[in-house]
Design a protein around this motif. Structure first.
Motif, PDB file in Angstrom:
ATOM      1  N   PHE A   7      42.624  63.649  67.411  1.00 56.01           N
ATOM      2  CA  PHE A   7      42.347  64.725  66.471  1.00 56.01           C
ATOM      3  C   PHE A   7      42.221  66.084  67.150  1.00 56.01           C
ATOM      4  CE2 PHE A   7      39.564  67.357  63.848  1.00 56.01           C
ATOM      5  CZ  PHE A   7      40.206  67.280  62.637  1.00 56.01           C
ATOM      6  N   LEU A   8      41.396  66.164  68.190  1.00 60.25           N
ATOM      7  CA  LEU A   8      41.143  67.447  68.839  1.00 60.25           C
ATOM      8  C   LEU A   8      42.402  68.018  69.484  1.00 60.25           C
ATOM      9  CD1 LEU A   8      39.024  69.561  69.456  1.00 60.25           C
ATOM     10  CD2 LEU A   8      38.535  68.335  71.566  1.00 60.25           C
ATOM     11  N   ILE A   9      43.127  67.196  70.208  1.00 57.74           N
ATOM     12  CA  ILE A   9      44.348  67.661  70.867  1.00 57.74           C
ATOM     13  C   ILE A   9      45.374  68.108  69.830  1.00 57.74           C
ATOM     14  CG2 ILE A   9      46.278  66.945  72.342  1.00 57.74           C
ATOM     15  CD1 ILE A   9      43.586  67.305  73.804  1.00 57.74           C
TER      16      ILE A   9
ATOM     17  N   ARG B 101      44.779  69.270  66.827  1.00 57.58           N
ATOM     18  CA  ARG B 101      44.325  70.504  66.174  1.00 57.58           C
ATOM     19  C   ARG B 101      44.440  71.713  67.086  1.00 57.58           C
ATOM     20  NH1 ARG B 101      45.568  69.015  61.798  1.00 57.58           N
ATOM     21  NH2 ARG B 101      44.275  67.583  60.693  1.00 57.58           N
ATOM     22  N   ILE B 102      44.277  71.529  68.387  1.00 60.76           N
ATOM     23  CA  ILE B 102      44.394  72.660  69.310  1.00 60.76           C
ATOM     24  C   ILE B 102      45.776  73.292  69.184  1.00 60.76           C
ATOM     25  CG2 ILE B 102      44.600  73.263  71.762  1.00 60.76           C
ATOM     26  CD1 ILE B 102      42.195  71.472  72.269  1.00 60.76           C
ATOM     27  N   GLY B 103      46.788  72.456  69.139  1.00 63.86           N
ATOM     28  CA  GLY B 103      48.146  72.980  69.025  1.00 63.86           C
ATOM     29  C   GLY B 103      48.429  73.637  67.690  1.00 63.86           C
ATOM     30  N   LYS B 104      47.790  73.154  66.640  1.00 56.73           N
ATOM     31  CA  LYS B 104      48.081  73.672  65.306  1.00 56.73           C
ATOM     32  C   LYS B 104      47.159  74.789  64.853  1.00 56.73           C
ATOM     33  CE  LYS B 104      50.607  69.992  63.343  1.00 56.73           C
ATOM     34  NZ  LYS B 104      51.167  69.655  62.082  1.00 56.73           N
TER      35      LYS B 104
ATOM     36  N   LEU C  30      42.282  64.757  55.029  1.00 58.67           N
ATOM     37  CA  LEU C  30      41.734  64.226  56.283  1.00 58.67           C
ATOM     38  C   LEU C  30      41.270  62.787  56.117  1.00 58.67           C
ATOM     39  CD1 LEU C  30      39.689  67.305  57.542  1.00 58.67           C
ATOM     40  CD2 LEU C  30      41.777  66.374  58.552  1.00 58.67           C
ATOM     41  N   ILE C  31      40.620  62.492  55.005  1.00 59.71           N
ATOM     42  CA  ILE C  31      40.155  61.121  54.754  1.00 59.71           C
ATOM     43  C   ILE C  31      41.342  60.176  54.576  1.00 59.71           C
ATOM     44  CG2 ILE C  31      38.933  59.656  53.083  1.00 59.71           C
ATOM     45  CD1 ILE C  31      37.116  61.260  54.943  1.00 59.71           C
TER      46      ILE C  31
END
Length: 74
Positions: free
Chosen positions: A43-45, A47-50, A28-29
């Motif tokens: 990031f959020l969008i 991660r939602i899919g994954k 992530l870093i």
């Protein structure tokens, strides 16, 4: 623990989880360093899919199966 084999497996499991979290954080870093603020905005969008969608799919399969199995046993 009564079983030495099970105790060994448990110690190996916690070590594996620790290594996974370390490598995940490192990844992530590295991604943040390469992409900068653009990485955080999506990031959020991303991660939602994954993460969230496969999690909900697994629940949709697991919960009915759990009910079927519990009805057979008792």
């Amino acid at each position: 623990m009564h079983s030495p084999t099970l105790a060994t497996e448990c110690r190996f499991g916690s070590l594996s989880v620790s290594i996974f979290f370390f490598l995940s954080g490192y990844g992530l870093i590295c991604s943040y360093n390469l992409k900068g603020e653009k990485y955080l905005k999506g990031f959020l969008i991303h991660r939602i899919g994954k993460v969230i969608i496969p999690l909900l799919t697994a629940y949709a399969i697991y919960i009915p199966l759990l009910k079927i199995i519990s009805n057979r046993g008792g």
